[in-house]
Design a protein around this motif. Structure first.
Motif, PDB file in Angstrom:
ATOM      1  N   PRO A   1       0.799  -1.215   0.000  1.00 32.36           N
ATOM      2  CA  PRO A   1       0.000   0.000   0.000  1.00 32.36           C
ATOM      3  C   PRO A   1       0.842   1.281   0.000  1.00 32.36           C
ATOM      4  O   PRO A   1       0.364   2.324  -0.410  1.00 32.36           O
ATOM      5  CB  PRO A   1      -0.832  -0.105   1.274  1.00 32.36           C
ATOM      6  CG  PRO A   1      -0.053  -1.015   2.173  1.00 32.36           C
ATOM      7  CD  PRO A   1       0.682  -1.949   1.261  1.00 32.36           C
ATOM      8  N   GLU A   2       2.110   1.192   0.429  1.00 33.11           N
ATOM      9  CA  GLU A   2       2.958   2.384   0.518  1.00 33.11           C
ATOM     10  C   GLU A   2       3.840   2.509  -0.722  1.00 33.11           C
ATOM     11  O   GLU A   2       4.259   1.523  -1.306  1.00 33.11           O
ATOM     12  CB  GLU A   2       3.874   2.329   1.749  1.00 33.11           C
ATOM     13  CG  GLU A   2       3.161   2.283   3.079  1.00 33.11           C
ATOM     14  CD  GLU A   2       2.857   0.858   3.516  1.00 33.11           C
ATOM     15  OE1 GLU A   2       3.260  -0.090   2.819  1.00 33.11           O
ATOM     16  OE2 GLU A   2       2.194   0.694   4.545  1.00 33.11           O
ATOM     17  N   THR A   3       4.138   3.734  -1.061  1.00 33.52           N
ATOM     18  CA  THR A   3       5.107   3.978  -2.130  1.00 33.52           C
ATOM     19  C   THR A   3       6.504   3.964  -1.520  1.00 33.52           C
ATOM     20  O   THR A   3       6.663   3.995  -0.293  1.00 33.52           O
ATOM     21  CB  THR A   3       4.861   5.339  -2.800  1.00 33.52           C
ATOM     22  OG1 THR A   3       5.113   6.365  -1.836  1.00 33.52           O
ATOM     23  CG2 THR A   3       3.455   5.458  -3.338  1.00 33.52           C
ATOM     24  N   GLY A   4       7.518   3.962  -2.359  1.00 35.89           N
ATOM     25  CA  GLY A   4       8.895   4.004  -1.870  1.00 35.89           C
ATOM     26  C   GLY A   4       9.172   5.263  -1.076  1.00 35.89           C
ATOM     27  O   GLY A   4       9.854   5.235  -0.044  1.00 35.89           O
ATOM     28  N   ASP A   5       8.620   6.403  -1.535  1.00 39.29           N
ATOM     29  CA  ASP A   5       8.806   7.657  -0.809  1.00 39.29           C
ATOM     30  C   ASP A   5       8.161   7.606   0.574  1.00 39.29           C
ATOM     31  O   ASP A   5       8.712   8.112   1.549  1.00 39.29           O
ATOM     32  CB  ASP A   5       8.233   8.837  -1.607  1.00 39.29           C
ATOM     33  CG  ASP A   5       9.042   9.115  -2.867  1.00 39.29           C
ATOM     34  OD1 ASP A   5      10.241   8.750  -2.895  1.00 39.29           O
ATOM     35  OD2 ASP A   5       8.476   9.707  -3.802  1.00 39.29           O
ATOM     36  N   GLU A   6       7.005   6.988   0.659  1.00 40.49           N
ATOM     37  CA  GLU A   6       6.328   6.871   1.956  1.00 40.49           C
ATOM     38  C   GLU A   6       7.118   5.974   2.908  1.00 40.49           C
ATOM     39  O   GLU A   6       7.225   6.265   4.099  1.00 40.49           O
ATOM     40  CB  GLU A   6       4.910   6.329   1.775  1.00 40.49           C
ATOM     41  CG  GLU A   6       3.975   7.302   1.086  1.00 40.49           C
ATOM     42  CD  GLU A   6       2.637   6.683   0.730  1.00 40.49           C
ATOM     43  OE1 GLU A   6       1.657   7.444   0.633  1.00 40.49           O
ATOM     44  OE2 GLU A   6       2.569   5.450   0.545  1.00 40.49           O
ATOM     45  N   ILE A   7       7.670   4.913   2.400  1.00 43.18           N
ATOM     46  CA  ILE A   7       8.471   4.020   3.242  1.00 43.18           C
ATOM     47  C   ILE A   7       9.722   4.742   3.725  1.00 43.18           C
ATOM     48  O   ILE A   7      10.087   4.646   4.907  1.00 43.18           O
ATOM     49  CB  ILE A   7       8.827   2.722   2.484  1.00 43.18           C
ATOM     50  CG1 ILE A   7       7.557   1.897   2.251  1.00 43.18           C
ATOM     51  CG2 ILE A   7       9.868   1.908   3.248  1.00 43.18           C
ATOM     52  CD1 ILE A   7       7.748   0.696   1.369  1.00 43.18           C
ATOM     53  N   ASN A   8      10.401   5.475   2.824  1.00 48.47           N
ATOM     54  CA  ASN A   8      11.568   6.258   3.240  1.00 48.47           C
ATOM     55  C   ASN A   8      11.196   7.259   4.320  1.00 48.47           C
ATOM     56  O   ASN A   8      11.926   7.427   5.299  1.00 48.47           O
ATOM     57  CB  ASN A   8      12.186   6.992   2.049  1.00 48.47           C
ATOM     58  CG  ASN A   8      13.054   6.093   1.211  1.00 48.47           C
ATOM     59  OD1 ASN A   8      13.557   5.092   1.688  1.00 48.47           O
ATOM     60  ND2 ASN A   8      13.220   6.459  -0.048  1.00 48.47           N
TER      61      ASN A   8
ATOM     62  N   SER B   1      10.976   7.684  12.014  1.00 48.87           N
ATOM     63  CA  SER B   1      11.032   6.830  13.201  1.00 48.87           C
ATOM     64  C   SER B   1      12.403   6.852  13.872  1.00 48.87           C
ATOM     65  O   SER B   1      12.561   6.356  14.973  1.00 48.87           O
ATOM     66  CB  SER B   1      10.651   5.393  12.849  1.00 48.87           C
ATOM     67  OG  SER B   1      11.587   4.840  11.956  1.00 48.87           O
ATOM     68  N   ARG B   2      13.382   7.447  13.216  1.00 48.16           N
ATOM     69  CA  ARG B   2      14.712   7.574  13.819  1.00 48.16           C
ATOM     70  C   ARG B   2      14.694   8.667  14.873  1.00 48.16           C
ATOM     71  O   ARG B   2      14.031   9.689  14.725  1.00 48.16           O
ATOM     72  CB  ARG B   2      15.757   7.935  12.763  1.00 48.16           C
ATOM     73  CG  ARG B   2      16.025   6.838  11.786  1.00 48.16           C
ATOM     74  CD  ARG B   2      17.060   7.278  10.791  1.00 48.16           C
ATOM     75  NE  ARG B   2      17.386   6.193   9.877  1.00 48.16           N
ATOM     76  CZ  ARG B   2      18.120   6.357   8.809  1.00 48.16           C
ATOM     77  NH1 ARG B   2      18.607   7.538   8.515  1.00 48.16           N
ATOM     78  NH2 ARG B   2      18.373   5.340   8.013  1.00 48.16           N
TER      79      ARG B   2
END
Length: 79
Positions: A56-63, A69-70
Motif C-alpha cells: 500500500p505504501e510507495t517508496g517515498d512513503e516508506i523512506n 522513526s529515527r
C-alpha cells in the motif's frame, strides 16, 4: 546409525576423486550441485522479485516512515 559428511569441492576433478573413493569404500553418496548466477542473471532475478512486490505504501512513503522513526535528538548520558 547413519553419519553424514559434507565435502565441498571447487572443481570437477576433486569432486570425481572424492566420489570415486566413496564408491570404492562402498559408501552411499548423494550429490547436490549449486549453480552460481552471473551478475546479469542476479539482476534479472532481482527485477523479477522486486517487480512482483506490491504494497500500500510507495517508496517515498516508506523512506519517510524510516527517517521519521529515527531518533536523532540529544540524549542524556550519565558519565
Amino acid at each position: 546409525m547413519a553419519h553424514t559428511l559434507t565435502i565441498e569441492t571447487k572443481n570437477e576433478a576433486d569432486f570425481a576423486l572424492v566420489k570415486e573413493l566413496a564408491n570404492r569404500l562402498g559408501l552411499a553418496t548423494k550429490e547436490s550441485h549449486q549453480k552460481h548466477l552471473t551478475k546479469a542473471e542476479s539482476l534479472a532475478l532481482l527485477d523479477k522479485v522486486a517487480g512482483s512486490w506490491e504494497g500500500p505504501e510507495t517508496g517515498d512513503e516508506i523512506n519517510a516512515m524510516i527517517y521519521n522513526s529515527r531518533y536523532s535528538g540529544d540524549r542524556d548520558l550519565e558519565l
